[in-house]
Design an enzyme around this catalytic site. Structure first.
Site, PDB file in Angstrom:
ATOM      1  N   HIS A 100       0.842  -1.240  -0.019  1.00 41.98           N
ATOM      2  CA  HIS A 100       0.228  -0.102   0.085  1.00 41.98           C
ATOM      3  C   HIS A 100       0.798   1.071   0.146  1.00 41.98           C
ATOM      4  CE1 HIS A 100      -2.412  -3.221   2.089  1.00 41.98           C
ATOM      5  NE2 HIS A 100      -3.731  -2.217   2.372  1.00 41.98           N
ATOM      6  N   ASP A 103       2.840   2.330   3.741  1.00 39.96           N
ATOM      7  CA  ASP A 103       3.158   0.862   3.222  1.00 39.96           C
ATOM      8  C   ASP A 103       4.679   1.843   3.799  1.00 39.96           C
ATOM      9  OD1 ASP A 103       0.843  -0.366   4.148  1.00 39.96           O
ATOM     10  OD2 ASP A 103       1.297  -1.474   2.943  1.00 39.96           O
TER      11      ASP A 103
END
Ligand code: XUL
Ligand code: CO
Length: 436
Positions: A100, A103
């Site tokens: 993501h 992240d």
């Protein structure tokens, strides 16, 4: 700098090996049904769980020991994590990873600052990809952690949140494209509702479809030809997620004109939360031509939430591979370990044990499934079971050349059905056991 100094490159040593840091079944060059295991599975490491998971739960903070991580959300710390991630993935021998946006790179004070942070990290990811040959299976955007997404993102009642989410996904698709990502995933984060008293479900579904169309349009505009994937999950964090299960997702894609643009990313623990088996969700997606990729993990039989454990059950992986082999693999999708080590498994080495075991479980499942398929036992049984449709009245039903009137005439003449045959479930379960 070696972050995992005690771990060598994980090698295939064969089923007799007792070395916990070796593969006993995953042999990347070994062929299964005409394809190397490397190309069949296209294993991916999930950045969020493996490099960002802290082990926190609603009852306590994180427990993970990650000596390289200073615990801050700085760009420098994020850059260091990239080095850690690529050392880990290289030693493991997984060909792909997934992330993501948030992240890999810290969220800034403004969208512009977040985008800038993302660019810095993307540059490093690209360099590490080029050096190692590790590729990006898919990218996605985190549209659920920041409090602004409390009511959802594309389905938020607040139009500004829709706009913010659009800007975030635009950037995430661009970075995925820049990094050669082969897919882009939509998992509905908080796209669902907690209570229908305050929810305009029709408007929310319409908005979600508009959002996905905008993503498809933008991909076309920038030349991103990767596969879009929609990931079903019935609940958690919302009480009802709109991407409930494969059937609900297919209905959504069909109804909103997205059918030709989006396939599904099927996750084991999401399937079981929806009251289905993983095999059901895979088979259903596959017969619809929509099985694009999988998030491999498992739930706990006794717990009703998304525990995201690493898959080690050979029955489960055999069932997955029966469907995946039947449809000729998952490319350009793959097998992403959307799984986290337990809170008590806090040492870095646990990350290796988890991935090695899961890759081996899939390799073993694939070998078992291939053996079952080679002998054709299940396929032959199923063919015979439906053989009344291969000729005579059954054939006419399938061809659509008879209606109720003809079928009534047929049955009035025949008087009673040809006798049914046993479904032989117990026999078939025993047959599968012969191959384990
Ligand atoms: C959440 C989940 C996500 C998606 C990507 O349950 O599975 O990690 O895979 O957003
Ligand atoms: Co997932």
């Amino acid at each position: 700098m070696a972050y995992f100094p005690d771990v060598p490159k994980i090698a295939y040593e064969g089923p007799q090996s007792k070395n916990p840091l070796a593969f006993r079944y995953y042999n990347p060059d070994e062929q299964i049904e005409g394809r190397s295991m490397r190309d069949l599975f296209r294993f991916a490491v999930a950045y969020w769980h493996t490099f960002r998971g802290t082990g926190s739960d609603p009852f306590g903070p994180g427990t993970m020991s990650r000596p390289w991580d200073d615990g801050s959300d700085s760009v420098d710390n994020a850059l260091k994590r990239v080095e850690v991630a690529f050392e880990f993935i290289e030693k493991l021998g997984a060909p792909f990873y997934c992330f993501h946006d948030r992240d890999v790179a810290p969220e800034g004070r403004t969208l512009a600052e977040s985008n800038k942070n993302f660019d810095v990290i993307a540059k490093s990811l690209k360099e590490h990809q080029q050096k190692s040959g590790i590729k990006l299976l898919w990218g996605t955007a985190n549209l659920f952690s920041n409090p602004r997404f409390m009511h959802g993102a594309a389905t938020s009642c607040n139009a500004d949140v829709f706009a913010y989410a659009a800007a975030q996904v635009k950037k995430a698709i661009e970075v995925t494209h820049e990094l050669g990502g082969e897919n882009y995933v939509f998992w509905g984060g908080r796209e669902g509702y907690q209570n229908l008293y305050n929810t305009d479900m029709k408007r929310e579904l319409d908005h979600l479809a508009k959002f996905m169309h905008m993503a498809v349009d933008h991909a076309k505009k920038i030349g991103f030809t990767g596969q879009f994937l929609f990931e079903p999950k019935p609940k958690e964090p919302t009480k009802h997620q709109y991407d409930f299960d494969a059937a609900a997702c297919c209905n959504f894609l069909r109804g909103y004109g997205l059918w030709d643009h989006v396939k599904l990313n099927i996750e084991t623990n999401h399937a079981t939360l929806a009251g289905h088996t993983m095999m059901h969700e895979l088979a259903y997606s596959s017969i619809q031509g929509k099985l694009g990729s999988i998030d491999a993990n498992t739930g706990d039989l006794l717990l009703g939430w998304d525990t995201d454990q690493f898959p080690t059950d050979i029955y489960l992986t055999t069932q997955c591979m029966l469907v995946i082999l039947e449809q000729g693999g998952l490319q350009p999708g793959g097998v992403n370990f959307d799984a986290k080590v337990r809170r008590e498994s806090f040492e870095p080495i646990d990350l290796f044990h988890a991935h090695v075991g899961a890759m081996d479980a899939f390799a073993r499942g694939a070998k078992i499934a291939a053996a079952i398929r080679k002998d054709g036992v299940l396929k032959k049984f199923v063919q015979d079971r439906y053989s009344s449709y291969d000729s005579g009245i059954g054939q006419k039903i399938e061809e659509g050349t008879v209606g109720f009137a003809e079928l009534e005439a047929y049955m009035l003449e025949k008087g009673e059905i040809s006798p049914n045959k046993s479904g032989r479930q117990e026999y078939l379960e025993n047959v599968v056991n012969l191959y384990l």
